[in-house]
Write a protein that holds these residues in place. Sequence first.
Motif, PDB file in Angstrom:
ATOM      1  N   THR A 186     -15.289  -8.044   5.202  1.00  0.00           N
ATOM      2  CA  THR A 186     -15.859  -6.747   5.591  1.00  0.00           C
ATOM      3  C   THR A 186     -14.867  -5.895   6.359  1.00  0.00           C
ATOM      4  OG1 THR A 186     -16.733  -7.669   7.635  1.00  0.00           O
ATOM      5  CG2 THR A 186     -18.198  -7.690   5.710  1.00  0.00           C
ATOM      6  N   THR A 187     -13.677  -6.425   6.618  1.00  0.00           N
ATOM      7  CA  THR A 187     -12.685  -5.677   7.385  1.00  0.00           C
ATOM      8  C   THR A 187     -11.534  -5.243   6.495  1.00  0.00           C
ATOM      9  OG1 THR A 187     -11.491  -7.697   7.973  1.00  0.00           O
ATOM     10  CG2 THR A 187     -13.170  -6.916   9.534  1.00  0.00           C
ATOM     11  N   ARG A 188     -10.849  -4.203   6.963  1.00  0.00           N
ATOM     12  CA  ARG A 188      -9.582  -3.804   6.363  1.00  0.00           C
ATOM     13  C   ARG A 188      -8.497  -4.378   7.272  1.00  0.00           C
ATOM     14  NH1 ARG A 188      -8.368   2.284   6.164  1.00  0.00           N
ATOM     15  NH2 ARG A 188      -9.843   2.213   4.446  1.00  0.00           N
ATOM     16  N   VAL A 189      -7.443  -4.886   6.673  1.00  0.00           N
ATOM     17  CA  VAL A 189      -6.284  -5.386   7.407  1.00  0.00           C
ATOM     18  C   VAL A 189      -5.063  -4.615   6.929  1.00  0.00           C
ATOM     19  CG1 VAL A 189      -4.835  -7.379   7.927  1.00  0.00           C
ATOM     20  CG2 VAL A 189      -7.289  -7.694   7.556  1.00  0.00           C
ATOM     21  N   GLU A 190      -4.283  -4.093   7.870  1.00  0.00           N
ATOM     22  CA  GLU A 190      -3.033  -3.430   7.531  1.00  0.00           C
ATOM     23  C   GLU A 190      -1.919  -4.031   8.365  1.00  0.00           C
ATOM     24  OE1 GLU A 190      -3.319   0.838   7.930  1.00  0.00           O
ATOM     25  OE2 GLU A 190      -5.156   0.903   6.735  1.00  0.00           O
ATOM     26  N   VAL A 191      -0.772  -4.254   7.724  1.00  0.00           N
ATOM     27  CA  VAL A 191       0.420  -4.733   8.416  1.00  0.00           C
ATOM     28  C   VAL A 191       1.507  -3.683   8.212  1.00  0.00           C
ATOM     29  CG1 VAL A 191       2.108  -6.583   8.680  1.00  0.00           C
ATOM     30  CG2 VAL A 191      -0.252  -7.132   8.000  1.00  0.00           C
ATOM     31  N   TYR A 192       2.085  -3.239   9.322  1.00  0.00           N
ATOM     32  CA  TYR A 192       3.072  -2.162   9.326  1.00  0.00           C
ATOM     33  C   TYR A 192       4.452  -2.716   9.665  1.00  0.00           C
ATOM     34  CZ  TYR A 192       5.709   1.741  11.283  1.00  0.00           C
ATOM     35  OH  TYR A 192       6.690   2.657  11.575  1.00  0.00           O
ATOM     36  N   PHE A 193       5.439  -2.315   8.875  1.00  0.00           N
ATOM     37  CA  PHE A 193       6.836  -2.640   9.131  1.00  0.00           C
ATOM     38  C   PHE A 193       7.593  -1.328   9.282  1.00  0.00           C
ATOM     39  CE2 PHE A 193       5.013  -5.997   6.595  1.00  0.00           C
ATOM     40  CZ  PHE A 193       5.545  -7.165   7.111  1.00  0.00           C
ATOM     41  N   GLY A 194       8.242  -1.124  10.405  1.00  0.00           N
ATOM     42  CA  GLY A 194       9.046   0.077  10.637  1.00  0.00           C
ATOM     43  C   GLY A 194      10.527  -0.256  10.608  1.00  0.00           C
ATOM     44  N   HIS A 195      11.345   0.747  10.392  1.00  0.00           N
ATOM     45  CA  HIS A 195      12.803   0.579  10.362  1.00  0.00           C
ATOM     46  C   HIS A 195      13.220  -0.449   9.309  1.00  0.00           C
ATOM     47  CE1 HIS A 195      12.857   2.976  13.986  1.00  0.00           C
ATOM     48  NE2 HIS A 195      11.981   2.136  14.510  1.00  0.00           N
ATOM     49  N   VAL A 196      12.617  -0.352   8.132  1.00  0.00           N
ATOM     50  CA  VAL A 196      12.881  -1.303   7.053  1.00  0.00           C
ATOM     51  C   VAL A 196      14.316  -1.117   6.550  1.00  0.00           C
ATOM     52  CG1 VAL A 196      12.242  -2.004   4.717  1.00  0.00           C
ATOM     53  CG2 VAL A 196      10.459  -1.409   6.380  1.00  0.00           C
ATOM     54  N   GLU A 197      15.041  -2.230   6.512  1.00  0.00           N
ATOM     55  CA  GLU A 197      16.417  -2.244   6.017  1.00  0.00           C
ATOM     56  C   GLU A 197      16.511  -2.806   4.604  1.00  0.00           C
ATOM     57  OE1 GLU A 197      19.308  -1.204   7.405  1.00  0.00           O
ATOM     58  OE2 GLU A 197      18.195  -0.360   9.086  1.00  0.00           O
ATOM     59  N   CYS A 198      15.663  -3.809   4.323  1.00  0.00           N
ATOM     60  CA  CYS A 198      15.728  -4.510   3.040  1.00  0.00           C
ATOM     61  C   CYS A 198      14.381  -5.181   2.819  1.00  0.00           C
ATOM     62  CB  CYS A 198      16.851  -5.547   3.088  1.00  0.00           C
ATOM     63  SG  CYS A 198      17.096  -6.493   1.587  1.00  0.00           S
ATOM     64  N   TRP A 233       0.814  -1.212   0.000  1.00  0.00           N
ATOM     65  CA  TRP A 233       0.000   0.000   0.000  1.00  0.00           C
ATOM     66  C   TRP A 233       0.847   1.262   0.000  1.00  0.00           C
ATOM     67  CZ3 TRP A 233      -4.708   0.433  -1.442  1.00  0.00           C
ATOM     68  CH2 TRP A 233      -5.396   1.625  -1.199  1.00  0.00           C
ATOM     69  N   SER A 234       1.870   1.277   0.843  1.00  0.00           N
ATOM     70  CA  SER A 234       2.726   2.464   0.874  1.00  0.00           C
ATOM     71  C   SER A 234       4.102   2.113   1.412  1.00  0.00           C
ATOM     72  CB  SER A 234       2.102   3.572   1.730  1.00  0.00           C
ATOM     73  OG  SER A 234       2.090   3.200   3.097  1.00  0.00           O
ATOM     74  N   TYR A 235       5.079   2.855   0.934  1.00  0.00           N
ATOM     75  CA  TYR A 235       6.432   2.770   1.459  1.00  0.00           C
ATOM     76  C   TYR A 235       6.978   4.183   1.529  1.00  0.00           C
ATOM     77  CZ  TYR A 235      11.325   1.924   2.169  1.00  0.00           C
ATOM     78  OH  TYR A 235      12.591   1.949   2.695  1.00  0.00           O
ATOM     79  N   ASP A 236       7.461   4.564   2.685  1.00  0.00           N
ATOM     80  CA  ASP A 236       8.045   5.889   2.888  1.00  0.00           C
ATOM     81  C   ASP A 236       9.540   5.694   3.120  1.00  0.00           C
ATOM     82  OD1 ASP A 236       8.991   8.310   3.795  1.00  0.00           O
ATOM     83  OD2 ASP A 236       7.291   8.697   5.115  1.00  0.00           O
ATOM     84  N   PRO A 237      10.363   5.942   2.101  1.00  0.00           N
ATOM     85  CA  PRO A 237      11.800   5.687   2.254  1.00  0.00           C
ATOM     86  C   PRO A 237      12.479   6.590   3.271  1.00  0.00           C
ATOM     87  CG  PRO A 237      11.349   6.689   0.113  1.00  0.00           C
ATOM     88  CD  PRO A 237      10.023   6.414   0.759  1.00  0.00           C
ATOM     89  N   SER A 238      11.990   7.817   3.462  1.00  0.00           N
ATOM     90  CA  SER A 238      12.643   8.701   4.423  1.00  0.00           C
ATOM     91  C   SER A 238      12.399   8.258   5.862  1.00  0.00           C
ATOM     92  CB  SER A 238      12.192  10.157   4.225  1.00  0.00           C
ATOM     93  OG  SER A 238      10.811  10.280   4.474  1.00  0.00           O
ATOM     94  N   HIS A 239      11.264   7.598   6.111  1.00  0.00           N
ATOM     95  CA  HIS A 239      10.975   7.080   7.454  1.00  0.00           C
ATOM     96  C   HIS A 239      11.128   5.564   7.527  1.00  0.00           C
ATOM     97  CE1 HIS A 239       9.044  11.046   7.760  1.00  0.00           C
ATOM     98  NE2 HIS A 239       9.384  10.950   9.025  1.00  0.00           N
ATOM     99  N   ARG A 240      11.435   4.930   6.391  1.00  0.00           N
ATOM    100  CA  ARG A 240      11.631   3.477   6.294  1.00  0.00           C
ATOM    101  C   ARG A 240      10.439   2.715   6.843  1.00  0.00           C
ATOM    102  NH1 ARG A 240      16.753   3.499   9.479  1.00  0.00           N
ATOM    103  NH2 ARG A 240      16.194   1.341   9.874  1.00  0.00           N
ATOM    104  N   GLN A 241       9.243   3.092   6.364  1.00  0.00           N
ATOM    105  CA  GLN A 241       7.992   2.477   6.812  1.00  0.00           C
ATOM    106  C   GLN A 241       7.265   1.867   5.615  1.00  0.00           C
ATOM    107  OE1 GLN A 241       6.111   5.935   8.511  1.00  0.00           O
ATOM    108  NE2 GLN A 241       6.901   5.454  10.543  1.00  0.00           N
TER     109      GLN A 241
END
Length: 137
Positions: A38-50, A16-24
């Motif tokens: 009927t639900t939305r599911v979101e999975v968040y990864f922070g401090h992405v290295e690779c 859905w989204s990737y923010d390279p300056s915040h590595r999210q």
Amino acid sequence: MSVTEFARTGRVFQVWSYDPSHRQLIIRSDPSRLDGTTTRVEVYFGHVECMLLRPTYKSLRVRRASPAEFRRVSDVAGIPAEDGESTYLIDPEGTSFVVSGRPSWREAERRRSDPALFDFSQEWPPDFEARWGNVDG
């Protein structure tokens, strides 16, 4: 709620989204009449290295890579051994991965036009019914 594995089968997920300056990174599945959700599911990864991702997944299975899985991924992507504890496989086949901080997930009944569940300008927990947690190893 912390889980060792977060899985949702039978529904389409998109990068859905990737923010390279915040590595999210956020991977998301919206409700769909096609899969009866009927639900939305979101999975968040922070401090992405690779990461090695496809744009779309038919199911999601987020879990820490086992030592054998990490060796396979490391051989392909050249990930250093110290990142083994931070490598998460994200698809049932184990072909896509993210090296990051501990992933978090959120799920709630939302319309496509509603704000993101990982909108950090919004207060959490929300005033609507939601489930959430982290993926631990």
